[in-house]
Design an enzyme around this catalytic site. Structure first.
Site, mmCIF file in Angstrom:
data_model
loop_
_atom_site.group_PDB
_atom_site.id
_atom_site.type_symbol
_atom_site.label_atom_id
_atom_site.label_comp_id
_atom_site.label_asym_id
_atom_site.label_seq_id
_atom_site.Cartn_x
_atom_site.Cartn_y
_atom_site.Cartn_z
ATOM 1 N N TYR A 21 0.832 -1.205 0.000
ATOM 2 C CA TYR A 21 0.000 0.000 0.000
ATOM 3 C C TYR A 21 0.867 1.256 0.000
ATOM 4 O O TYR A 21 0.466 2.282 -0.538
ATOM 5 C CB TYR A 21 -0.901 0.028 1.240
ATOM 6 N N LYS A 81 3.536 -15.569 3.052
ATOM 7 C CA LYS A 81 3.773 -16.324 1.816
ATOM 8 C C LYS A 81 5.279 -16.542 1.731
ATOM 9 O O LYS A 81 5.952 -16.142 0.776
ATOM 10 C CB LYS A 81 3.215 -15.511 0.629
ATOM 11 N N ASP A 104 -2.494 -18.513 1.072
ATOM 12 C CA ASP A 104 -3.456 -19.261 0.245
ATOM 13 C C ASP A 104 -4.132 -20.353 1.080
ATOM 14 O O ASP A 104 -5.346 -20.552 1.012
ATOM 15 C CB ASP A 104 -2.790 -19.833 -1.021
ATOM 16 N N ASP A 160 -6.151 -7.213 4.168
ATOM 17 C CA ASP A 160 -7.284 -6.594 3.471
ATOM 18 C C ASP A 160 -8.162 -7.688 2.865
ATOM 19 O O ASP A 160 -9.382 -7.700 3.033
ATOM 20 C CB ASP A 160 -6.759 -5.650 2.379
ATOM 21 N N ASP A 202 -12.179 -9.333 4.271
ATOM 22 C CA ASP A 202 -13.435 -9.363 3.509
ATOM 23 C C ASP A 202 -14.005 -10.775 3.544
ATOM 24 O O ASP A 202 -15.203 -10.977 3.710
ATOM 25 C CB ASP A 202 -13.213 -8.947 2.042
HETATM 26 C C1 IPM Z 1 -10.365 -1.532 3.932
HETATM 27 C C2 IPM Z 1 -10.609 -0.945 2.578
HETATM 28 C C3 IPM Z 1 -9.461 -0.037 2.200
HETATM 29 C C4 IPM Z 1 -8.198 -0.872 2.156
HETATM 30 C C5 IPM Z 1 -9.658 0.732 0.882
HETATM 31 C C6 IPM Z 1 -10.957 1.500 0.856
HETATM 32 C C7 IPM Z 1 -8.488 1.625 0.584
HETATM 33 O O1 IPM Z 1 -10.813 -1.934 1.622
HETATM 34 O O2 IPM Z 1 -10.281 -0.770 4.911
HETATM 35 O O3 IPM Z 1 -10.254 -2.758 4.036
HETATM 36 O O4 IPM Z 1 -7.885 -1.490 1.132
HETATM 37 O O5 IPM Z 1 -7.498 -0.898 3.169
HETATM 38 MN MN MN Z 2 -10.753 -3.956 2.412
#
Ligand code: IPM
Ligand code: MN
Length: 353
Positions: free
Chosen positions: A142, A187, A219, A243, A247
């Site tokens: 990032y 990894k 993975d 990240d 999710d």
């Molecule tokens: C998160 C989001 C952010 C990230 C984006 C919006 C930049 O997806 O907080 O997980 O990738 O960190």
């Molecule tokens: Mn995210």
């Protein structure tokens, strides 16, 4: 306690859920006799539109001077498919993380028994799953050196020993208060940065013999999370892997609208839902405010106000039990509640209990 909170509502559904987070906090302030003040500040697309910068200096100063930030979400489709956009709302979030030194992102994946059927996974796999992902937040790809040419582009995944050590220490601290199990996700079979992580992690693990440490390739971890989510207690990983995995984690619980997070580090801590700005739902009063309200619970807990955090959690559990739920988790034939109604019900519960 006296608390001064910076409120960054951002874009999309952000402003709607932000109001509900603030309402829950005001109810707590009344109920427990705290003096909480709120200052709103611009960020994301809203800030680009207003002043051309997704994290303006004024917002930074308001955050720096506050005790905590209650953040909602940033992002707007008008920037997503425009490769020529010079600034993007997401850069505001990244700038906030970097400027406030928020290197530790704490993302609990907590399941609610009454919602396990909403999970895409089988009930028996999900029931009782409860882990925390500790995501490194100010390093890696990032923020590493990058180049963006027409025919050639790269991002650099760089980590220093010190950056790895400090995030691992956070993981061990959480594990010590939980089931004493840390899984380091990397990894290391391919990436040099991961090999540094693993080397440092082995050293840090040796300092915490009371805590079980294991290592998992990312993975494999992605697979294990859906095969056996109960395996995990505290998972710690670098920025990009964290990240992606969080999710996946949020989806295990049945709705992305349920998971809060805390980002802590060198300056003011930030509390925010892990979901995005869901622009399609903007203004429709359908977004789930629970992740934002639970972020407020994490905020209180950060300041040692455990009874306050517990009452918010109790109110959230009660709302779910009584089917006071936004549409994506409402039971069939259940009454219609929107963002506002769920938020108002929770604030009211807090005042009465
Ligand atoms: C998160 C989001 C952010 C990230 C984006 C919006 C930049 O997806 O907080 O997980 O990738 O960190
Ligand atoms: Mn995210």
């Amino acid at each position: 306690m006296k608390l001064h909170i910076a409120v960054l509502a951002g874009d999309g559904i952000g402003p709607e859920i932000s109001v509900q987070g603030v309402e829950a906090m005001k109810a707590i302030a009344e109920r427990f006799g705290h003096d909480i003040t709120f200052t709103s500040a611009l960020c994301g697309a809203a800030a680009i539109d207003a002043v051309g910068d997704p994290f303006p200096e004024e917002t930074f100063n308001i955050c720096r001077e506050a005790d905590a930030v209650l953040f909602s979400s940033v992002g707007d489709p008008k920037f997503d498919n425009n490769p020529n956009a010079k600034v993007r709302p997401e850069q505001g979030l990244l700038a906030m993380r970097k400027k406030l030194g928020l290197f530790a992102n704490i993302r609990p994946v907590t399941t609610f028994d009454c919602l396990v059927h909403k999970s895409p996974l089988k009930d028996e796999l999900v029931k009782g799953a409860d882990f925390i992902c500790i995501r490194e937040l100010t390093g890696g790809m990032y923020f590493g050196e990058k180049k963006e040419g027409d025919d050639y582009a790269y991002d650099t995944n760089a980590y220093t020993r010190q950056e790895v050590e400090r995030i691992l220490e956070v993981a061990y601290e959480y594990a010590g208060r939980r089931r004493k199990h840390v899984t380091v996700v990397d990894k290391a079979n391919v990436l040099a940065s991961s090999r540094l992580w693993r080397k440092v992690a082995k050293e840090v693990a040796a300092k915490h013999p009371d805590i079980e440490t294991d290592f998992m390739y990312v993975d494999n971890a992605a697979m294990r999370m859906i095969q056996e989510p109960r395996y995990f207690d505290v998972m710690v990983t670098e920025n990009t892997f964290g990240d992606i995995l969080t999710d996946e984690g949020s989806c295990i619980t049945g709705s992305m609208g349920l998971l809060p997070s805390a980002s802590t580090g060198e300056s003011t801590p930030v509390f925010e839902p892990i979901h995005g700005s869901w622009p399609q739902a903007k203004g429709l009063n359908i977004a789930n405010p629970l992740a934002q309200i639970l972020s407020a619970a994490m905020l209180f807990e950060y300041f040692g106000l455990t009874a306050e955090g517990a009452l918010i959690r109790e109110a959230v559990d009660a709302s779910l039990a009584q089917n006071v739920r936004t549409p994506e988790i409402q039971v069939e034939g259940g009454a219609k509640y929107g963002t506002k109604e769920v938020g108002a019900w929770i604030a009211d519960y807090i005042r009465k209990h």
